[in-house]
Design a protein around this motif. Sequence first.
Motif, PDB file in Angstrom:
ATOM      1  N   GLU A  46      40.699  51.265  53.300  1.00  0.00           N
ATOM      2  CA  GLU A  46      40.747  49.805  53.073  1.00  0.00           C
ATOM      3  C   GLU A  46      41.637  49.455  51.891  1.00  0.00           C
ATOM      4  O   GLU A  46      41.598  48.326  51.421  1.00  0.00           O
ATOM      5  N   GLU A  47      42.340  50.419  51.384  1.00  0.00           N
ATOM      6  CA  GLU A  47      43.172  50.184  50.198  1.00  0.00           C
ATOM      7  C   GLU A  47      44.564  50.753  50.440  1.00  0.00           C
ATOM      8  O   GLU A  47      44.768  51.539  51.373  1.00  0.00           O
ATOM      9  N   SER A  85      39.386  45.259  56.719  1.00  0.00           N
ATOM     10  CA  SER A  85      38.246  46.185  56.657  1.00  0.00           C
ATOM     11  C   SER A  85      37.383  46.073  57.917  1.00  0.00           C
ATOM     12  O   SER A  85      36.963  47.079  58.484  1.00  0.00           O
ATOM     13  N   SER A 103      33.411  49.522  53.008  1.00  0.00           N
ATOM     14  CA  SER A 103      32.762  49.025  51.787  1.00  0.00           C
ATOM     15  C   SER A 103      31.692  47.998  52.125  1.00  0.00           C
ATOM     16  O   SER A 103      31.931  47.102  52.939  1.00  0.00           O
ATOM     17  N   HIS A 106      32.211  44.278  52.809  1.00  0.00           N
ATOM     18  CA  HIS A 106      32.618  43.783  54.135  1.00  0.00           C
ATOM     19  C   HIS A 106      31.633  44.252  55.207  1.00  0.00           C
ATOM     20  O   HIS A 106      31.322  43.519  56.130  1.00  0.00           O
ATOM     21  N   GLU A 161      33.682  52.945  42.828  1.00  0.00           N
ATOM     22  CA  GLU A 161      35.110  53.002  42.476  1.00  0.00           C
ATOM     23  C   GLU A 161      35.360  52.356  41.112  1.00  0.00           C
ATOM     24  O   GLU A 161      36.499  52.113  40.739  1.00  0.00           O
ATOM     25  N   ARG A 184      36.853  33.980  44.951  1.00  0.00           N
ATOM     26  CA  ARG A 184      37.037  34.790  46.166  1.00  0.00           C
ATOM     27  C   ARG A 184      36.004  35.911  46.187  1.00  0.00           C
ATOM     28  O   ARG A 184      35.808  36.601  45.182  1.00  0.00           O
ATOM     29  N   MET A 186      34.379  39.190  48.880  1.00  0.00           N
ATOM     30  CA  MET A 186      34.542  39.916  50.134  1.00  0.00           C
ATOM     31  C   MET A 186      33.686  39.205  51.189  1.00  0.00           C
ATOM     32  O   MET A 186      32.966  38.271  50.864  1.00  0.00           O
ATOM     33  N   TYR A 207      41.000  41.181  51.793  1.00  0.00           N
ATOM     34  CA  TYR A 207      41.704  41.718  50.608  1.00  0.00           C
ATOM     35  C   TYR A 207      43.172  41.265  50.580  1.00  0.00           C
ATOM     36  O   TYR A 207      43.706  40.903  49.542  1.00  0.00           O
ATOM     37  N   ASN A 224      37.335  42.708  41.291  1.00  0.00           N
ATOM     38  CA  ASN A 224      37.723  44.020  41.821  1.00  0.00           C
ATOM     39  C   ASN A 224      37.751  45.014  40.673  1.00  0.00           C
ATOM     40  O   ASN A 224      37.841  44.609  39.512  1.00  0.00           O
ATOM     41  N   PRO A 225      37.716  46.313  40.964  1.00  0.00           N
ATOM     42  CA  PRO A 225      37.862  47.278  39.864  1.00  0.00           C
ATOM     43  C   PRO A 225      39.291  47.236  39.300  1.00  0.00           C
ATOM     44  O   PRO A 225      40.216  46.817  40.002  1.00  0.00           O
ATOM     45  N   PHE A 227      41.675  49.366  38.777  1.00  0.00           N
ATOM     46  CA  PHE A 227      42.801  49.995  39.469  1.00  0.00           C
ATOM     47  C   PHE A 227      43.333  49.084  40.576  1.00  0.00           C
ATOM     48  O   PHE A 227      44.538  48.995  40.815  1.00  0.00           O
ATOM     49  N   ALA A 228      42.413  48.361  41.252  1.00  0.00           N
ATOM     50  CA  ALA A 228      42.811  47.477  42.357  1.00  0.00           C
ATOM     51  C   ALA A 228      43.506  46.227  41.816  1.00  0.00           C
ATOM     52  O   ALA A 228      44.469  45.737  42.407  1.00  0.00           O
ATOM     53  N   PHE A 249      31.781  48.509  42.035  1.00  0.00           N
ATOM     54  CA  PHE A 249      32.345  48.383  43.385  1.00  0.00           C
ATOM     55  C   PHE A 249      31.984  49.679  44.121  1.00  0.00           C
ATOM     56  O   PHE A 249      32.457  50.759  43.771  1.00  0.00           O
TER      57      PHE A 249
HETATM   58  O1  6CS Z   1      38.201  43.333  47.490  1.00  0.00           O
HETATM   59  C1  6CS Z   1      38.324  43.933  48.546  1.00  0.00           C
HETATM   60  O2  6CS Z   1      38.247  43.375  49.630  1.00  0.00           O
HETATM   61  C2  6CS Z   1      38.643  45.424  48.513  1.00  0.00           C
HETATM   62  N1  6CS Z   1      38.574  45.977  47.205  1.00  0.00           N
HETATM   63  C3  6CS Z   1      38.672  47.270  47.040  1.00  0.00           C
HETATM   64  C4  6CS Z   1      38.772  47.863  45.677  1.00  0.00           C
HETATM   65  N2  6CS Z   1      38.625  48.110  48.059  1.00  0.00           N
HETATM   66  C5  6CS Z   1      38.497  47.707  49.456  1.00  0.00           C
HETATM   67  C6  6CS Z   1      38.024  46.265  49.569  1.00  0.00           C
HETATM   68  O3  6CS Z   1      38.297  45.767  50.827  1.00  0.00           O
END
Ligand code: 6CS
Length: 358
Positions: A46-47, A85, A103, A106, A161, A184, A186, A207, A224-225, A227-228, A249
């Motif tokens: 999903e990333e 996702s 995840s 979703h 994560e 926003r 998920m 995403y 989000n974490p 890194f994302a 997350f």
């Molecule tokens: O925010 C989201 O939708 C997504 N965030 C991460 C870190 N992984 C997958 C997810 O869909």
Amino acid sequence: MNLIQKTIRSASVLSLILCGALLCTSCGAEVTASTDQPTQWRFAIEETIGSVQHQYAMKFKELIEERSNGEIEVTIYPYGTLGTSDQITELVDMEVVQFAMASPGHLGKLIPEVQVFLLHFLFSDDDEINNQVLNKDPRLQKTFDELYARKRLKLLSIFSEGWQVWTMKEPVHQPEDFSGVKMRVMTSPLLIAAYKAYGASPTPLPYSEVYSGLQLNMIDGQENPVFAIQEMNFYEVTDWMIFARHAPFITTAVTNRDFFDSLPPERQQLVTGVVADLNDYILKVQKEFNQERLELIRKNKPKLKIITELTPDAREAFRKASQPVRDKFIKMTGEDGRELLKELQQTIQEYEDQKQQN
Ligand code: 6CS
């Protein structure tokens, strides 16, 4: 429209092509065109490339291919190549892909009980304890695997994560600062309840639509974490980054249950062995990624204002405001959900107590 959105638009076409190719070989994961050819397994994440999930899938591929002496070949499908996702989970259900990341943010639409992982201020402040609970405790794995089985999925792994971090147009110091804010989330319904509890106006989006949503002011913030936030460039279109440590997350690695059950025992053991070996690896990766990328964000946008922690009073106010969402979770999931929440709370507490005694 950004690159990922464009790619996702063509996802249905792509998946049809992929499915068509598989139909030629009866859509069977274990069937190959020639006996000399390696068996093909597909892993959808999903990333994007360079993410924590990508690192997981790459190591999975490396170990499966190595330990099967090349009899199995794993192809990774990063986000944007096969859809959102939700669409990825459908592809696992159809056995078009055998492995995927799913995840709870979703997946909660399909398996409401997994939304327990989305509740705020449920987990410990201590990463080590959360990792023990999520990643290592066999009881939780078993409970969730039974829930996944109802949807013909097999749960392989649960891991964090990293902490969810808010990136916002305006600062958030206390729950009132969320009033009317288009946040926003998920697509799991519980997340809507979670942010409504703070007075926000939650907006579920895939995403791929978060960056443009922020850019066009359709939304005022997201979580989000780190890194994302870095790799999806969310920090470019927001001014504040807030570490509230309200929830980690959490993601899960899954496979199609019928596919897994149809594998000979040695291949089942190959998969479970690799997944077990990935548990510590991926936690190390996520820690490093989140640390390194915060530095990158700071470097790329020195003007970004970072609140590294909330005051104890503010955290307490958030914690209090988040409590009624637990009743909403129970309403959505019934007695099973109530039991699950209790089990998770008890498990977290057990590890907290153990740590205090040592
Ligand atoms: O925010 C989201 O939708 C997504 N965030 C991460 C870190 N992984 C997958 C997810 O869909």
